[in-house]
Motif scaffolding. Sequence first.
Motif: not given
Length: 607
Positions: A445-452
């Motif tokens: 999801n491009p708008d996700a709250t978690l980013t790796l």
Amino acid sequence: MLPSRFSRDAKTSRTTENCAAGFLLLATAVAILWANSPWTESYWNLLDTHVGFSLGDATFELTVKHLINDGLMTFFFFVVGLEVMAEFTIGELTDRARAAVPVFAAAAGLAVPALIFLIINSSGEATNAWGVVISTDTAFLIGALAVINPKFPARLRIFLLTLAVVDDVGALAVIALFYSDNIRVMPLLVAAVLIAVIALVRYLPAGRGPAYAATGFALWVATYMSGVHPTLAGVAIALLIPVFTPERRQVEQTVELIRAFRQSPNSQYARAASRGLRESISINERLQAQFGPYVSFLVLPLFALVNAGVRLTGETMSAAMRSPLTWGIVGGLVLGKFIGITGATWLVQRIGLGQLAPGLTLRRIAGGAALSGIGFTISLFIIEIAIEDPLLQDEARVGVLLASLLAFLLGYAIFRITDWVSPPEPVGLKLVRPVDPERDHILGNPDATLTLVEYGDFECPFCSRATGSIDQVREHFGPQMRYVWRHLPLERVHPRAFDAARASEAAALQGKYWEMARTLFEHPDDLEWSDMYRYAVAVGCDIDRFDHDVRVHGSKVTHRVQDDVEDAEVMDLNSTPTFFVNGKRHKGPWDAASLIRALDETRPSTP
């Protein structure tokens, strides 16, 4: 096989440039000290010594000074022309959007200094010297940047080098249009014919090197006799010499010849392999490598030695301090370059004609713009051909030396003050460039709250294993997490990694990035170009378009990879894989459980 132009050792290149700037500075100091020493007469006598040759009744001679300025400096302009041609053909300036900001900034950096000079010197003999203030000395500029050593200089250095290329083009055009006089038609027509002959030399089956040398010398003589400044012959030759990226077929044929020579050493195979190796690299690149060191460590120091000598007597300094010529040069170089480059950069960004590279700020541009006021080589060169009065020449030289010193001090102050007012972040602890869904390669999801975010390369076995664990991490978090891949090809240990990254970007242009990436990870030991073309077909790429993107228009995919590499350099990343969890660098193991735990610890709290 398509070797990258960026595969050179950047640190070695910077060291060489710094050493060249040091030699130039040393030659300048020697010239000034010699011209003001008890042996001053020997300095001026050396400059006026005549050298030449006779053939029957015909004689040809020049003073030592003119031999260097009109003869040896032709090699300087030749190398500049080679660099300009390469940048416009296969380098930074092939991507017009990328080049827009430094091109406009360079144009303003040429025009504004000349305008300031003409405001201060609106009449008189000195008016013709406006060209003295237009050009930046690239060698001193890069050397000064290394001495000041501001935080995160990589992006600024590339910006300034691109700007310097356009600056050189402008300076060469000014010399050709405004500082060539007493034109004689017949030698000029001969020069035009020779230019046409040089353009055809590339089609000779053999002996191109001697042909270029012979016709090039003839062109220099014709240009000298025509009244056009003879150094421009070097530029004309450089612009007609072929430049291209190595072709896969040519390189692979050469590899076959080398393999045959290894199995059966003989002179025929040796000559064929040597010729294949030589011809797989463009003549432009070979000549830059061949002549560049001689120009940097011999021609330019000799030029400084014979041109920087100025009598710093009380009378000369007093006259210079009262001279509009001196202050016009100081104002043009110091204020004109700073205002023109910084202002144009701000304006181009503001109206949307171009954008700065990620991580490059206007305050960094301001410091680089100040250093661009170091005008030396071409400034001293134009003094010789624009001003006839020796006293005015001395005043102009004082202006160039003073302006260069003030420009360095201004650049130093800007970098130090801005770093103090707004201290840079610690290197490598935070992601220098935020994730951009329009640009980055994202899974989830491009708008996700978690980013790796992972920096890695396709030849790294640890990256391959880490990518295998990513599926578990994504399955654990689902739509709450997005995974981002960025390139960090470690070419010293993974020689095929950069080419693999380029292949993935070419596939991305057809919407097949992740399919190609997974295939490359599955074959880390089979990353020759023949393999990658096969993978492109397997994932459904149009192979003609793929070939076109990696070979003919390789600059687009190369720039995309190079952007990630430069970000990694800014953050001092030197191993793969390197992970960033919600913008912060991950320390420790990168197995699925460790990454899940790290992401959980940074998960935003919910009511």
